[in-house]
Design a protein around this motif. Sequence first.
Motif, mmCIF file in Angstrom:
data_model
loop_
_atom_site.group_PDB
_atom_site.id
_atom_site.type_symbol
_atom_site.label_atom_id
_atom_site.label_comp_id
_atom_site.label_asym_id
_atom_site.label_seq_id
_atom_site.Cartn_x
_atom_site.Cartn_y
_atom_site.Cartn_z
ATOM 1 N N GLY A 196 -5.596 -23.698 -13.841
ATOM 2 C CA GLY A 196 -6.842 -23.277 -14.479
ATOM 3 C C GLY A 196 -7.630 -22.221 -13.731
ATOM 4 O O GLY A 196 -8.640 -21.729 -14.241
ATOM 5 N N LEU A 197 -7.210 -21.862 -12.525
ATOM 6 C CA LEU A 197 -7.901 -20.788 -11.792
ATOM 7 C C LEU A 197 -7.273 -19.430 -12.087
ATOM 8 O O LEU A 197 -7.819 -18.391 -11.727
ATOM 9 N N GLY A 198 -6.161 -19.420 -12.750
ATOM 10 C CA GLY A 198 -5.418 -18.168 -12.956
ATOM 11 C C GLY A 198 -6.037 -17.318 -14.053
ATOM 12 O O GLY A 198 -7.052 -17.682 -14.657
ATOM 13 N N TYR A 199 -5.394 -16.195 -14.330
ATOM 14 C CA TYR A 199 -5.912 -15.259 -15.346
ATOM 15 C C TYR A 199 -5.990 -15.946 -16.700
ATOM 16 O O TYR A 199 -7.043 -16.048 -17.322
ATOM 17 N N ILE A 200 -4.850 -16.478 -17.168
ATOM 18 C CA ILE A 200 -4.850 -17.130 -18.484
ATOM 19 C C ILE A 200 -5.600 -18.457 -18.395
ATOM 20 O O ILE A 200 -6.456 -18.769 -19.220
ATOM 21 N N GLY A 201 -5.341 -19.202 -17.320
ATOM 22 C CA GLY A 201 -5.964 -20.521 -17.168
ATOM 23 C C GLY A 201 -7.481 -20.467 -17.214
ATOM 24 O O GLY A 201 -8.123 -21.280 -17.891
ATOM 25 N N SER A 202 -8.068 -19.503 -16.526
ATOM 26 C CA SER A 202 -9.547 -19.471 -16.471
ATOM 27 C C SER A 202 -10.138 -19.090 -17.831
ATOM 28 O O SER A 202 -11.183 -19.601 -18.234
ATOM 29 N N HIS A 203 -9.427 -18.238 -18.571
ATOM 30 C CA HIS A 203 -9.935 -17.894 -19.916
ATOM 31 C C HIS A 203 -9.730 -19.062 -20.884
ATOM 32 O O HIS A 203 -10.529 -19.272 -21.804
ATOM 33 N N GLU A 232 -13.730 -18.982 -7.569
ATOM 34 C CA GLU A 232 -14.869 -18.237 -8.152
ATOM 35 C C GLU A 232 -14.692 -18.054 -9.659
ATOM 36 O O GLU A 232 -15.660 -17.904 -10.394
ATOM 37 N N ALA A 233 -13.431 -18.094 -10.120
ATOM 38 C CA ALA A 233 -13.218 -17.906 -11.575
ATOM 39 C C ALA A 233 -13.953 -18.990 -12.364
ATOM 40 O O ALA A 233 -14.516 -18.734 -13.435
ATOM 41 N N LEU A 234 -13.984 -20.213 -11.804
ATOM 42 C CA LEU A 234 -14.671 -21.303 -12.518
ATOM 43 C C LEU A 234 -16.177 -21.102 -12.521
ATOM 44 O O LEU A 234 -16.861 -21.414 -13.500
ATOM 45 N N GLU A 235 -16.684 -20.545 -11.410
ATOM 46 C CA GLU A 235 -18.136 -20.271 -11.367
ATOM 47 C C GLU A 235 -18.497 -19.263 -12.473
ATOM 48 O O GLU A 235 -19.504 -19.391 -13.160
ATOM 49 N N GLY A 259 -6.499 -7.600 -21.120
ATOM 50 C CA GLY A 259 -7.944 -7.544 -21.301
ATOM 51 C C GLY A 259 -8.672 -8.562 -20.454
ATOM 52 O O GLY A 259 -8.132 -9.106 -19.485
ATOM 53 N N ALA A 260 -9.929 -8.811 -20.828
ATOM 54 C CA ALA A 260 -10.815 -9.694 -20.055
ATOM 55 C C ALA A 260 -11.927 -10.168 -20.974
ATOM 56 O O ALA A 260 -12.103 -9.634 -22.072
ATOM 57 N N HIS A 261 -12.677 -11.181 -20.507
ATOM 58 C CA HIS A 261 -13.806 -11.615 -21.331
ATOM 59 C C HIS A 261 -14.792 -10.450 -21.485
ATOM 60 O O HIS A 261 -15.057 -9.737 -20.511
ATOM 61 N N PRO A 262 -15.365 -10.220 -22.658
ATOM 62 C CA PRO A 262 -16.231 -9.039 -22.884
ATOM 63 C C PRO A 262 -17.466 -8.974 -21.984
ATOM 64 O O PRO A 262 -18.046 -7.907 -21.824
ATOM 65 N N SER A 263 -17.828 -10.099 -21.360
ATOM 66 C CA SER A 263 -19.015 -10.051 -20.474
ATOM 67 C C SER A 263 -18.746 -9.187 -19.237
ATOM 68 O O SER A 263 -19.667 -8.776 -18.538
ATOM 69 N N GLY A 264 -17.482 -8.972 -18.924
ATOM 70 C CA GLY A 264 -17.157 -8.228 -17.700
ATOM 71 C C GLY A 264 -17.218 -9.099 -16.467
ATOM 72 O O GLY A 264 -17.056 -8.633 -15.343
ATOM 73 N N ARG A 265 -17.408 -10.409 -16.655
ATOM 74 C CA ARG A 265 -17.568 -11.324 -15.513
ATOM 75 C C ARG A 265 -16.326 -12.168 -15.251
ATOM 76 O O ARG A 265 -16.241 -12.854 -14.244
ATOM 77 N N LEU A 266 -15.368 -12.134 -16.186
ATOM 78 C CA LEU A 266 -14.128 -12.921 -16.001
ATOM 79 C C LEU A 266 -12.965 -12.043 -16.434
ATOM 80 O O LEU A 266 -13.031 -11.384 -17.468
ATOM 81 N N GLY A 267 -11.910 -12.015 -15.581
ATOM 82 C CA GLY A 267 -10.764 -11.167 -15.933
ATOM 83 C C GLY A 267 -9.573 -11.507 -15.077
ATOM 84 O O GLY A 267 -9.502 -12.600 -14.512
ATOM 85 N N HIS A 271 -5.095 -9.840 -26.810
ATOM 86 C CA HIS A 271 -6.319 -9.991 -26.023
ATOM 87 C C HIS A 271 -6.366 -11.410 -25.421
ATOM 88 O O HIS A 271 -6.115 -12.398 -26.126
ATOM 89 N N ILE A 272 -6.735 -11.474 -24.173
ATOM 90 C CA ILE A 272 -6.746 -12.759 -23.456
ATOM 91 C C ILE A 272 -7.653 -13.777 -24.152
ATOM 92 O O ILE A 272 -7.345 -14.985 -24.122
ATOM 93 N N MET A 273 -8.713 -13.341 -24.799
ATOM 94 C CA MET A 273 -9.576 -14.324 -25.484
ATOM 95 C C MET A 273 -8.928 -14.825 -26.779
ATOM 96 O O MET A 273 -9.078 -15.984 -27.147
ATOM 97 N N ASP A 274 -8.130 -13.975 -27.427
ATOM 98 C CA ASP A 274 -7.351 -14.471 -28.584
ATOM 99 C C ASP A 274 -6.316 -15.480 -28.101
ATOM 100 O O ASP A 274 -6.090 -16.530 -28.697
ATOM 101 N N LEU A 275 -5.692 -15.154 -26.972
ATOM 102 C CA LEU A 275 -4.693 -16.070 -26.411
ATOM 103 C C LEU A 275 -5.338 -17.405 -26.040
ATOM 104 O O LEU A 275 -4.841 -18.483 -26.367
ATOM 105 N N ALA A 276 -6.502 -17.332 -25.393
ATOM 106 C CA ALA A 276 -7.196 -18.567 -24.993
ATOM 107 C C ALA A 276 -7.577 -19.388 -26.223
ATOM 108 O O ALA A 276 -7.362 -20.610 -26.266
#
Length: 379
Positions: free
Chosen positions: A16-23, A48-51, A207-215, A261-266
């Motif tokens: 869950g800390l990884g790229y796909i896992g955190s998203h 930090e990804a969880l934060e 891609g990454a979450h659109p907030s720019g805070r997770l990727g 897109h990673i958020m579609d995947l999530a």
Amino acid sequence: APSPSRSVKRVLVTGGLGYIGSHVVLSLLLSNRYLPIVIDNGHNGYPEALERCNEIAAAEVGPDVLKPVYHPCDIRDSDALKAVFSEYESEGGVWGVIHLAALKAVGESAEIPLEYYNVNVGGSMLLLQVMKEFNTSKLVFSSSATVYGTPAATPIPETSAIMPESAYGRTKAITESIIQDVCRADYLSSKDNGLRAISVRYFNPAGAHPSGRLGEEPVGRPGNLLPILAQIAAGRLSSELKVFGNDYPTRDGTCLRDYLHIMDLADGHLLALDALDEDIQTGGIPKSIDFRQHGHFRAFNLGRGKGITVLEMINEMNKATGYDYQYEIVARRIGDVPDLTADPRSAERELGFVAKRGLEEMCEDLWRFQSGNRDGYSA
Ligand code: WQD
């Protein structure tokens, strides 16, 4: 945050800390229906990804949003794994698992195959054993389009032959077979609370979450095209860009991949959990998923059904970043196949999965994250 009630479904997210896992963790938090319990050994992810997940979820759901719990744990550590499951026994236990923890580099798997089998297959077998002991019966398994090898035809349906051409792809195909056999055995023996599993076969997350805070924040030098392009544009990597072969039978000679897109995947993982959730299947949104005819195991492609070449992706990232990439065409990379484009229709039909975000959004979201986190998550 309020302590989660017994009705909240705890979902163990391995990796869950990884790229796909955190998203995926973020997607669960935004649903406010499943409480993520994250285990990860830190091999390719940062706490930090969880934060960042908490920060985004609190902003979108509100201060009472469920909070993920994190346990440093290696998937191969039996005692540690059992200790995590035990911790929640008195509160209703672990309802389901999304299993993403794995080694995942196609090229590297040719160099250290035993490590790949140990983590990806051995670790999955241990997880299945512990799930059985603790009566956890819902599983979403992170699989990969690489199980198809070089498909006979593209777009690739789930009925395409499973013929992986890399050790990594074989670890995913073997693990799917193990899971399928366990589901079928439970089904045929009419075991109460028998294992029900959905394998999600990823194409190319981007891609990454659109907030720019997770990727995507890989540990060490990235191996995949998109993070390489993003880090070059951000000055985190030297500008040297190699294109691994332009003599493939495609429109511009470079490989076709189905970027999602990673958020579609999530969100696809959330739909898979919902499809396993009897509360939703019976009481809520009736889904047309067919489990019985398949021995309680299903596999779905998660992709857009659109193939993009390497050169086209470089051009898309040039548009998103303004960076003028200079690349050198070099020899093909071992393990690459010409075209991995998904036929996503069965996921659309049975999971209700529809990719909402396009290529431009993937590249813009990726660039917003990379340009805002030039020093990774430490900033
Ligand atoms: C894409 C294309 C390269 C880097 C990934 C994961 C794999 C699986 C599927 C999870 C290929 C080319 C790349 C570079 C290049 N995911 N390329 N120069 O190989 O499709 O696999 O997604 O299961 O685990 O690794 O992704 O991004 O490595 O490559 O020309 O510097 O870009 O040859 O054609 P791939 P990728």
